[in-house]
Write an enzyme that holds these catalytic residues in place. Structure first.
Site, PDB file in Angstrom:
ATOM      1  N   GLY A 110      20.923  12.651  63.023  1.00  0.00           N
ATOM      2  CA  GLY A 110      20.572  12.919  61.624  1.00  0.00           C
ATOM      3  C   GLY A 110      21.749  12.701  60.701  1.00  0.00           C
ATOM      4  N   ALA A 111      22.961  12.923  61.219  1.00  0.00           N
ATOM      5  CA  ALA A 111      24.141  12.745  60.377  1.00  0.00           C
ATOM      6  C   ALA A 111      24.362  11.265  60.062  1.00  0.00           C
ATOM      7  CB  ALA A 111      25.361  13.345  61.050  1.00  0.00           C
TER       8      ALA A 111
ATOM      9  N   GLY B 236      33.262  37.346  33.631  1.00  0.00           N
ATOM     10  CA  GLY B 236      31.888  37.641  33.233  1.00  0.00           C
ATOM     11  C   GLY B 236      31.125  36.359  32.953  1.00  0.00           C
ATOM     12  N   GLY B 237      30.290  36.446  31.915  1.00  0.00           N
ATOM     13  CA  GLY B 237      29.452  35.304  31.560  1.00  0.00           C
ATOM     14  C   GLY B 237      30.252  34.062  31.238  1.00  0.00           C
TER      15      GLY B 237
HETATM   16  C1  HXC Z   1      37.266  41.711  22.619  1.00  0.00           C
HETATM   17  C2  HXC Z   1      39.121  41.464  23.930  1.00  0.00           C
HETATM   18  C3  HXC Z   1      38.317  41.109  25.046  1.00  0.00           C
HETATM   19  C4  HXC Z   1      36.911  41.088  24.858  1.00  0.00           C
HETATM   20  C5  HXC Z   1      40.368  41.045  25.655  1.00  0.00           C
HETATM   21  N1  HXC Z   1      40.378  41.411  24.362  1.00  0.00           N
HETATM   22  N2  HXC Z   1      39.107  40.868  26.088  1.00  0.00           N
HETATM   23  N3  HXC Z   1      38.591  41.745  22.743  1.00  0.00           N
HETATM   24  N4  HXC Z   1      36.424  41.391  23.625  1.00  0.00           N
HETATM   25  N5  HXC Z   1      36.064  40.734  25.844  1.00  0.00           N
HETATM   26  C6  HXC Z   1      41.533  41.694  23.531  1.00  0.00           C
HETATM   27  C7  HXC Z   1      42.255  42.958  23.954  1.00  0.00           C
HETATM   28  O1  HXC Z   1      41.662  44.078  23.356  1.00  0.00           O
HETATM   29  C8  HXC Z   1      43.659  42.702  23.397  1.00  0.00           C
HETATM   30  O2  HXC Z   1      43.631  42.939  22.013  1.00  0.00           O
HETATM   31  C9  HXC Z   1      43.804  41.199  23.575  1.00  0.00           C
HETATM   32  O3  HXC Z   1      42.490  40.672  23.729  1.00  0.00           O
HETATM   33  C10 HXC Z   1      44.590  40.852  24.814  1.00  0.00           C
HETATM   34  O4  HXC Z   1      44.051  41.564  25.906  1.00  0.00           O
HETATM   35  P1  HXC Z   1      44.975  42.363  26.942  1.00  0.00           P
HETATM   36  O5  HXC Z   1      44.067  43.218  27.720  1.00  0.00           O
HETATM   37  O6  HXC Z   1      46.113  42.977  26.236  1.00  0.00           O
HETATM   38  O7  HXC Z   1      45.538  41.157  27.817  1.00  0.00           O
HETATM   39  P2  HXC Z   1      45.790  41.121  29.366  1.00  0.00           P
HETATM   40  O8  HXC Z   1      46.525  42.330  29.804  1.00  0.00           O
HETATM   41  O9  HXC Z   1      46.408  39.798  29.626  1.00  0.00           O
HETATM   42  O10 HXC Z   1      44.345  41.191  30.051  1.00  0.00           O
HETATM   43  C11 HXC Z   1      43.432  40.142  29.835  1.00  0.00           C
HETATM   44  C12 HXC Z   1      42.027  40.515  30.401  1.00  0.00           C
HETATM   45  C13 HXC Z   1      41.615  41.911  29.798  1.00  0.00           C
HETATM   46  C14 HXC Z   1      42.125  40.594  31.932  1.00  0.00           C
HETATM   47  C15 HXC Z   1      41.088  39.418  30.027  1.00  0.00           C
HETATM   48  O11 HXC Z   1      41.771  41.856  28.391  1.00  0.00           O
HETATM   49  C16 HXC Z   1      40.184  42.247  30.121  1.00  0.00           C
HETATM   50  O12 HXC Z   1      39.892  42.721  31.215  1.00  0.00           O
HETATM   51  N6  HXC Z   1      39.295  42.064  29.134  1.00  0.00           N
HETATM   52  C17 HXC Z   1      37.897  42.402  29.299  1.00  0.00           C
HETATM   53  C18 HXC Z   1      37.245  41.442  30.240  1.00  0.00           C
HETATM   54  C19 HXC Z   1      35.751  41.684  30.373  1.00  0.00           C
HETATM   55  O13 HXC Z   1      35.312  42.703  30.904  1.00  0.00           O
HETATM   56  N7  HXC Z   1      34.967  40.750  29.871  1.00  0.00           N
HETATM   57  C20 HXC Z   1      33.570  40.787  30.016  1.00  0.00           C
HETATM   58  C21 HXC Z   1      32.950  40.994  28.682  1.00  0.00           C
HETATM   59  S1  HXC Z   1      31.218  41.051  28.933  1.00  0.00           S
HETATM   60  P3  HXC Z   1      44.915  43.459  21.234  1.00  0.00           P
HETATM   61  O14 HXC Z   1      44.442  43.613  19.826  1.00  0.00           O
HETATM   62  O15 HXC Z   1      45.317  44.709  21.887  1.00  0.00           O
HETATM   63  O16 HXC Z   1      45.943  42.385  21.387  1.00  0.00           O
HETATM   64  C22 HXC Z   1      30.749  39.482  29.233  1.00  0.00           C
HETATM   65  C23 HXC Z   1      29.299  39.323  29.523  1.00  0.00           C
HETATM   66  C24 HXC Z   1      28.827  38.022  28.994  1.00  0.00           C
HETATM   67  O17 HXC Z   1      31.492  38.581  29.205  1.00  0.00           O
HETATM   68  C25 HXC Z   1      27.579  37.609  29.742  1.00  0.00           C
HETATM   69  C26 HXC Z   1      27.076  36.291  29.229  1.00  0.00           C
HETATM   70  C27 HXC Z   1      25.977  35.787  30.140  1.00  0.00           C
END
Ligand code: HXC
Length: 517
Positions: A407-408, A174-175
């Site tokens: 040109g290159a 994401g961001g």
């Molecule tokens: C809060 C999060 C989190 C998030 C992961 N965790 N991402 N908590 N916010 N964005 C937490 C999980 O709940 C989990 O907590 C711990 O981190 C580990 O994550 P897992 O999923 O167990 O690990 P893994 O299987 O290795 O997967 C990692 C991952 C997955 C691929 C990154 O967690 C994931 O897909 N996360 C979401 C990614 C996402 O969509 N991000 C975009 C957010 S929006 P526990 O307590 O269970 O250990 C964004 C927009 C910003 O970023 C724009 C700015 C311009």
């Protein structure tokens, strides 16, 4: 309640600090290490000089209360930040801790990162950001978005003032991917993926099926997207690349790159006379030339797996850092296309911003013809090279090895684009186009009217080649300063860099030029 004694308070401090050092807890650290990754703190320890790290904000805590966050402890709020030294030179670092809420970036987390960046700016020291994060901390909603905004803004404040390097050692989704995108160099490990929208979202929106690694793994971002600059097998290699990269660079835009003193050999290197085939149709690897003209064959190639028709990277000549840009005849004859132009132009801009002289090695048949290239905007992208070289005020030394067509030729830092010293090997052919193509245009009538068209064409090609495909016409017009023996190249470049060391060039005052983006 009794007032706590100093001893008790120190004990309390130690316990609290110890809890912070344990990040997301022993289980999570164990799981993280089990994936072959270093922890956030181990990454910093490996990156910086032993004992040099001074942490800031280790007791930072989020202030979210919704979605189960009330009272939840987040060690260092998921990112370790501070000041340190790498090979004795000051740097600032931020290292995301995946064991704390997946390294997700909440308000405090991002504020810490932005503060470490500001310390870099104030002290004129590079900023290194180790990314390992699930992106915006979902529980904190728009506060986490606001945090990202601060980081992006600060990235731009730092841009061109201090070098910024991103290491991508885990997810960067994401961001989160946009902070690295705003830095100067991205080093991605084989255990990391970067994307704006992941495979599930893509499946929902476009119906395409792709794995996370196919989409955002290092091979995809090197070969296809060109987003990253180095691939590392693991965290340790990423850190070594980062250290080496910084060794070529000044700490900020007001300094020159560090110069290594020593005894340097610039004796004629006869092997250089035999690397480039005199037959322009024959390929060779320009890296064989580069390795012989730089110190100790020590070349840090940048984006080696992207647009291989141009080679860029850092090296030293007699102790001085240089940025090398060279056409690569071993791949597509070294032609300039969209990707090669963007790759080189960005590198030229970086070198200019940080006072790294440019050494350009030319063997280029032209810009790549084709509908795809034209529709893709080769005019706009090719113009980036003209712009970047013309705008660069660092010392610019150009050596024409063989072909320098059309040109290159201009785009590869010719004299008219401000090259300070231009040299040509006796094999150089500086011409508006290759003799074959030129003869077809200029002598079309003679060839078509000839009895033996083949013989006439060959004769006309020879005539054109004799007239223009050599360095002497260009030298006669002062478009090259000298024609040199290949074996002398290292000595000539070293001398040119020495004499250009004090170069100062002023440009008209303006807010900024408008590079064709
Ligand atoms: C809060 C999060 C989190 C998030 C992961 N965790 N991402 N908590 N916010 N964005 C937490 C999980 O709940 C989990 O907590 C711990 O981190 C580990 O994550 P897992 O999923 O167990 O690990 P893994 O299987 O290795 O997967 C990692 C991952 C997955 C691929 C990154 O967690 C994931 O897909 N996360 C979401 C990614 C996402 O969509 N991000 C975009 C957010 S929006 P526990 O307590 O269970 O250990 C964004 C927009 C910003 O970023 C724009 C700015 C311009």
């Amino acid at each position: 309640m009794a007032i706590k004694s100093m001893e008790q308070r120190i004990e309390e401090l130690k316990k609290k600090r110890q809890r912070v050092m344990e990040g997301g807890g022993a289980d999570k650290l164990e799981k993280h290490r089990g994936q072959g990754k270093l922890t956030a703190r181990e990454r910093i320890d490996t990156l910086v000089d032993a004992g040099s790290f001074m942490e800031t904000g280790c007791f930072a805590q989020h202030r979210a209360v919704m979605f189960g966050m009330a009272g939840k402890e987040t060690a260092a709020d998921g990112v370790v930040t501070g000041s340190a030294a790498i090979h004795g030179r000051l740097v600032h670092v931020a290292s995301q801790d995946f064991t704390v809420l997946g390294g997700s970036a909440g308000e405090l987390h991002s504020t810490k990162v932005a503060e470490a960046m500001m310390q870099s700016l104030k002290t004129g020291s590079p900023f290194v950001f180790v990314n390992d994060s699930g992106g915006a901390r979902v529980q904190e909603g728009i506060d986490s978005l606001s945090g990202y905004g601060k980081v992006f803004y600060t990235n731009v404040m730092l841009s061109g003032a201090v070098p910024q390097v991103s290491l991508i050692c885990g997810p960067c989704a994401g961001g989160a991917a946009y902070s690295p995108a705003l830095t100067d160099f991205i080093i991605q490990t084989r255990k990391a993926q970067m994307f704006i929208t992941g495979p599930q979202v893509i499946k929902q929106v476009t119906g395409e099926t792709v794995t996370a690694d196919e989409l955002g793994g290092p091979d995809a971002h090197m070969a296809k997207s060109g987003v990253i600059h180095f691939i590392a097998e693991d965290d340790k290699e990423a850190i070594l690349i980062c250290q080496k990269l910084l060794s070529f660079l000044p700490s900020n835009n007001l300094e020159d790159p560090p110069e290594l003193t020593g005894e340097y050999n610039c004796d004629p290197d006869l092997a250089l006379n035999d690397i480039v085939p005199v037959d322009g149709k024959k390929a060779y690897d320009v890296r064989d030339v580069i390795l012989r003209i730089i110190d100790n064959g020590d070349f840090l190639e940048v984006q080696a797996g992207h647009a291989p028709n141009i080679v860029i990277g850092f090296a030293r000549v007699c102790g001085r850092s240089v940025g090398i840009i060279a056409n690569q005849p071993a791949y597509q004859a070294g032609v300039l296309d969209i990707d090669a132009s963007s790759k080189a132009a960005r590198f030229i801009r970086f070198c200019n911003a940080f006072n790294v002289p440019l050494v350009t090695l030319v063997d280029v048949p032209g810009f790549l013809p084709g509908v795809e290239q034209e529709y893709g905007g080769i005019i706009r992208h090719g113009a980036k090279m003209l712009f970047a070289y013309s705008a660069a005020t660092v010392p610019k030394v150009t050596v024409i090895l063989r072909k320098a067509y059309g040109g290159a030729y201009l785009a590869m830092c010719c004299k008219d684009l401000g090259a300070d010293k231009t040299f040509a090997w006796p094999t150089a052919e500086i011409a508006v186009m290759g003799a074959e193509g030129a003869a077809e245009i200029v002598f079309r009538k003679e060839i078509s009217e000839a009895e033996d068209k083949k013989a006439k064409r060959a004769e006309m090609i020879d005539q054109y080649r004799e007239a223009f495909s050599n360095p002497y016409v260009a030298a006669g017009r002062r478009l090259v300063d000298d024609i040199i023996e290949p074996s002398e190249t290292r000595k000539v470049i070293a001398q040119a860099l020495e004499y250009l060391h004090t170069k100062r060039e002023l440009r008209p005052g303006k807010k900024h030029g408008l590079m064709p983006l």
